[in-house]
Write a protein that holds these residues in place. Sequence first.
Motif, PDB file in Angstrom:
ATOM      1  N   GLN A  95       0.827  -1.208   0.000  1.00 24.53           N
ATOM      2  CA  GLN A  95       0.000   0.000   0.000  1.00 24.53           C
ATOM      3  C   GLN A  95       0.865   1.264   0.000  1.00 24.53           C
ATOM      4  N   ALA A  96       1.963   1.254   0.734  1.00 27.68           N
ATOM      5  CA  ALA A  96       2.846   2.427   0.771  1.00 27.68           C
ATOM      6  C   ALA A  96       3.432   2.686  -0.614  1.00 27.68           C
ATOM      7  N   GLN A  97       3.829   1.644  -1.286  1.00 25.04           N
ATOM      8  CA  GLN A  97       4.385   1.816  -2.622  1.00 25.04           C
ATOM      9  C   GLN A  97       3.319   2.316  -3.598  1.00 25.04           C
ATOM     10  N   ALA A  98       2.111   1.783  -3.485  1.00 24.81           N
ATOM     11  CA  ALA A  98       1.034   2.223  -4.380  1.00 24.81           C
ATOM     12  C   ALA A  98       0.665   3.682  -4.130  1.00 24.81           C
ATOM     13  N   ALA A  99       0.597   4.060  -2.858  1.00 28.41           N
ATOM     14  CA  ALA A  99       0.247   5.443  -2.525  1.00 28.41           C
ATOM     15  C   ALA A  99       1.323   6.405  -3.005  1.00 28.41           C
ATOM     16  N   LEU A 100       2.579   5.992  -2.849  1.00 25.48           N
ATOM     17  CA  LEU A 100       3.680   6.853  -3.291  1.00 25.48           C
ATOM     18  C   LEU A 100       3.688   6.973  -4.811  1.00 25.48           C
ATOM     19  N   ALA A 101       3.308   5.931  -5.510  1.00 24.33           N
ATOM     20  CA  ALA A 101       3.240   5.987  -6.964  1.00 24.33           C
ATOM     21  C   ALA A 101       2.152   6.934  -7.441  1.00 24.33           C
ATOM     22  N   GLN A 102       1.108   7.095  -6.643  1.00 31.17           N
ATOM     23  CA  GLN A 102       0.019   8.002  -6.984  1.00 31.17           C
ATOM     24  C   GLN A 102       0.264   9.413  -6.453  1.00 31.17           C
ATOM     25  N   GLY A 103       1.402   9.628  -5.857  1.00 27.47           N
ATOM     26  CA  GLY A 103       1.708  10.939  -5.335  1.00 27.47           C
ATOM     27  C   GLY A 103       1.087  11.230  -3.992  1.00 27.47           C
ATOM     28  N   ARG A 104       0.586  10.181  -3.348  1.00 27.76           N
ATOM     29  CA  ARG A 104      -0.018  10.345  -2.013  1.00 27.76           C
ATOM     30  C   ARG A 104       1.000   9.944  -0.958  1.00 27.76           C
ATOM     31  N   GLU A 105       1.894  10.910  -0.700  1.00 28.72           N
ATOM     32  CA  GLU A 105       2.949  10.654   0.277  1.00 28.72           C
ATOM     33  C   GLU A 105       2.384  10.488   1.679  1.00 28.72           C
ATOM     34  N   ASP A 106       1.294  11.177   1.971  1.00 26.58           N
ATOM     35  CA  ASP A 106       0.678  11.067   3.297  1.00 26.58           C
ATOM     36  C   ASP A 106       0.182   9.653   3.554  1.00 26.58           C
ATOM     37  N   LEU A 107      -0.489   9.055   2.531  1.00 27.80           N
ATOM     38  CA  LEU A 107      -0.975   7.689   2.694  1.00 27.80           C
ATOM     39  C   LEU A 107       0.183   6.697   2.778  1.00 27.80           C
ATOM     40  N   ALA A 108       1.239   7.005   1.989  1.00 28.12           N
ATOM     41  CA  ALA A 108       2.392   6.131   2.052  1.00 28.12           C
ATOM     42  C   ALA A 108       3.030   6.179   3.439  1.00 28.12           C
TER      43      ALA A 108
END
Length: 265
Positions: A95-108
């Motif tokens: 999930q952290a990798q997916a969130a970071l790929a979408q530009g959602r650093e907070d979720l990552a």
Amino acid sequence: MRALEFAGRSRPVNVDKEQIDMSLFQRAHDILAAKTNKALDAAEKPDEMLDLSYEQMLDQITKVRQALVTIAASRKRIELQEQQLQHSVTHLQDQAQAALAQGREDLAREALTRKAAAQTQIDGMEPQHQQLTEEEQKMGQTLQVLQDRVNKFRTQKETLKAQYTAASAMTSVNESVAGISTTLGDSGAALQRAQDKIATMQSRAGALDELLQSGVLEDVGGDTDDIQKELDEAGASADVDSQLAAMKAQLGPGSAPQELPPGTS
């Protein structure tokens, strides 16, 4: 002051009396315990005691097995929790990798934070898991040792029971033989007495027979000997008469009687 002195003097007497009472109580307790042990020893049967000991050992094995199952269940539960947490760690990493790929650093960041918490739980469970594993191994070794001892004891128990049964049978036979020997000894003594009595009676009968045949006991019986005497006299008189008649026949009728020589009556 005298009262205090008297009280001070009487106190040791009470102490001595208490000591005597305790000593007597202890002695009575020891005597009772000794008699109880003696009665138990007399009532104790080896085969029953062996079976009881075997049952107690089986109970111990059962308890060890139950403890082993409890430890194994605890270890397994921790392993399942670790697997679930490890699954969460892997999922949060994805999930952290997916969130970071979408530009959602907070979720990552949130996913990585949760991942770190799960990993901390896994690290905390590892010592418990290791401890339970070691305890399970030790308990398994203890169970194996007890099982070997029980198997060995069972073999020895059956051997000892067989020996006890044989010894009991032999003792019973020996007691029976001893009883038979005593009975035979009494019977032998009675037989000897009967033989002695019969021999005495036979000896007496033989002696009486010899005395009767020799005439020593002819006058025994009274009237029987008088009759025999008269019969003997009558027989002698008849013989005289017979001889006299024969002599008269030789002389013939008409023959004058001859005078008897002088001096004959």
